[in-house]
Design a protein around this motif. Sequence first.
Motif, mmCIF file in Angstrom:
data_model
loop_
_atom_site.group_PDB
_atom_site.id
_atom_site.type_symbol
_atom_site.label_atom_id
_atom_site.label_comp_id
_atom_site.label_asym_id
_atom_site.label_seq_id
_atom_site.Cartn_x
_atom_site.Cartn_y
_atom_site.Cartn_z
ATOM 1 N N ASN A 302 35.324 47.519 35.248
ATOM 2 C CA ASN A 302 34.233 47.399 36.218
ATOM 3 C C ASN A 302 34.656 48.018 37.556
ATOM 4 O OD1 ASN A 302 32.196 45.345 34.765
ATOM 5 N ND2 ASN A 302 34.289 44.587 34.435
ATOM 6 N N GLN A 303 35.163 49.252 37.565
ATOM 7 C CA GLN A 303 35.646 49.902 38.779
ATOM 8 C C GLN A 303 34.547 50.110 39.803
ATOM 9 O OE1 GLN A 303 38.654 50.783 39.975
ATOM 10 N NE2 GLN A 303 39.610 49.742 38.199
ATOM 11 N N SER A 304 33.344 50.436 39.343
ATOM 12 C CA SER A 304 32.248 50.672 40.288
ATOM 13 C C SER A 304 31.891 49.408 41.050
ATOM 14 C CB SER A 304 31.030 51.205 39.544
ATOM 15 O OG SER A 304 30.610 50.267 38.554
ATOM 16 N N LEU A 305 31.879 48.272 40.360
ATOM 17 C CA LEU A 305 31.580 47.013 41.035
ATOM 18 C C LEU A 305 32.704 46.610 41.977
ATOM 19 C CD1 LEU A 305 30.080 44.952 38.035
ATOM 20 C CD2 LEU A 305 28.849 46.113 39.872
ATOM 21 N N GLY A 313 33.134 44.594 52.251
ATOM 22 C CA GLY A 313 33.976 43.694 53.027
ATOM 23 C C GLY A 313 34.069 42.301 52.476
ATOM 24 N N LEU A 314 33.654 42.102 51.236
ATOM 25 C CA LEU A 314 33.734 40.753 50.663
ATOM 26 C C LEU A 314 35.156 40.386 50.281
ATOM 27 C CD1 LEU A 314 30.552 40.775 48.375
ATOM 28 C CD2 LEU A 314 30.831 39.722 50.633
ATOM 29 N N THR A 320 43.332 40.604 44.363
ATOM 30 C CA THR A 320 42.837 40.708 42.978
ATOM 31 C C THR A 320 42.065 39.464 42.547
ATOM 32 O OG1 THR A 320 44.752 42.090 42.459
ATOM 33 C CG2 THR A 320 43.544 41.155 40.610
ATOM 34 N N LEU A 321 42.607 38.286 42.930
ATOM 35 C CA LEU A 321 41.937 37.051 42.499
ATOM 36 C C LEU A 321 40.564 36.905 43.119
ATOM 37 C CD1 LEU A 321 44.929 34.523 42.547
ATOM 38 C CD2 LEU A 321 43.877 35.637 40.573
ATOM 39 N N ALA A 322 40.431 37.325 44.406
ATOM 40 C CA ALA A 322 39.129 37.216 45.078
ATOM 41 C C ALA A 322 38.112 38.158 44.438
ATOM 42 C CB ALA A 322 39.275 37.509 46.558
ATOM 43 N N ILE A 323 38.564 39.375 44.163
ATOM 44 C CA ILE A 323 37.651 40.345 43.529
ATOM 45 C C ILE A 323 37.230 39.855 42.144
ATOM 46 C CG2 ILE A 323 37.505 42.690 42.632
ATOM 47 C CD1 ILE A 323 39.415 43.550 44.870
#
Length: 570
Positions: A302-305, A313-314, A320-323
Amino acid sequence: MEGRFAQAREKYEHAAALDPSNPDYRQAARIALDHEVTALVQTAAKDRLRGDQSDASAALLQAYKLDPANIEVSEHLDQLGAEVARAEPQPIYSQADAAIGAAVQLEHAPGLRSFHIRGDEHRVIEEVFKDYGIEAMVDESVGGQQVRFDIGDATFAEAMRALHLLTGSFYVPLDEHRVVVARDTPNNRMRFMREDLETVYLPGLSQDTRTEVTNLAREVFQAQRVAVDSAAGSITLRAPRLDLDAFNATMHELLDGSSQVVLDVRFMQIAHTSTRNTGVQPPQSISAFNVYAEEQSILNANQSLVQEIISSGLAAPGDTLAILGILLASGDVSSSLFSNGIALFGGGLTQSALAPGSLTANFNLNSTDTREIDDIQLRLGDGQDGTLKLGTRYPIVTSQYSNLGSNVPSIAGLTGAGTSSNLSSLLSELSSVQPIPQVQYQDIGLTLKVNPKVLRNGNVALSIGLKLDGLTGSSVNGLPVLDNQSYEGVVMLRQGAAAVVAGELDESESRAISGTPGLSEIPGMSNLTGNNLQKNYSTLLIVMTPHVVRGTQNAGHSPMYRVVGTTPLP
């Protein structure tokens, strides 16, 4: 206008003619006509009570002219006509019909007599008749053997019966005080017995039944002459009066009908279905995976997402864990490994996780009770078979055939000139012809056969035949397999008492346990795991109650005679 129904009817009819659209006037005129006709019938009844037949006839005729379709007026006219016909003088031969040719009735002395006589048969017969005031003329066919006649307190009929048994003779009345006595033989009965001629009408009987009645008169009642008139439905008999009376009594019993039984039949079917699913079903499988490898697999897919999340800025590029959490929370990315929670162990790149399967808790109960009640009445004759069927007729295909008719193709080499190579198209042409099935209908359900027999004491012997047919759900060569249950028996019942036939139509029980091997097998722990219990049963109850609505059987027996000392003396 109380009591003036004719004037009221005329005015209502006039109003209805002036205003045809109003139905109230026509209805009121009809009511007034009914009252007028009723008043005329009541007037005719009063005239008949006073003996004034002419006024009664005039009132009824007027009522008939007003309302010819009135049933009450027609019945009163018929009754009045019957009374007038009975009042008419009868022809002289009709008045004397009952007196001409009547049977001779002996006028014997009343009371009881006792006899203790010893002598020849002639003397005994003469003295017994003489004691009752009857003169007996003994025919020479009666022998002169010595006999002894002892009987006490006997009526005339009882003494004659005993005398017949002792001497083997019979008597024929000549007039009120004289008889002729002869040896009881077929020839003597033909010589001395008076024969009467009687025509018996048998309306509504079939030809076979009339033939049976004719044979009954000839063979059982020994009628000398029997003539059958099929057109009039009658039989003319020539026989002695006693034989004719016995024949008439028998025919009265047969034509009047046998005993009638009304059988109350109640069908009660009780069906119960219960399904219970309770307990906890633990996870049946556990998945183990590397956390870092699973994270990289989801991010790479899911690279685009991921770029959109970082650019908005989220989350920081290295978080990594947040994404991963944002991807899973958004719903655009899903993973079965994270749906039920995970258990982490280890650290760094070797950090791993355990993902258990789903945990299911069941608390479900489904229970169904069904009751069906049918109440049926059967009216049957004595010894008559009655059949009652409840269910359906199931079609079963037994065979099939095809009628090509005009669709028979032209077959080269068979129906016309050509080569056999053209036969390859025959199969495709015949495949479009639909076969015609041969169907046999099979009764599916309940068949009840009963046969009541009324006994002399008023009880009923009920023969019962019960048959249950159903489909088993399986088939052989495309034909369904039938399940059959039957019962036959005879039960003796009093009037109003009930016979009950009960049976289990279907009964099944199944139980399934879902749990962890070993743990679910521990006593007491099986109730905590998944438990699926199903119970089904169906019960049929048949209650039969006979009621004798017409009985012709007479209880008891005819009196018996005991004759002592009939052996002739030496």
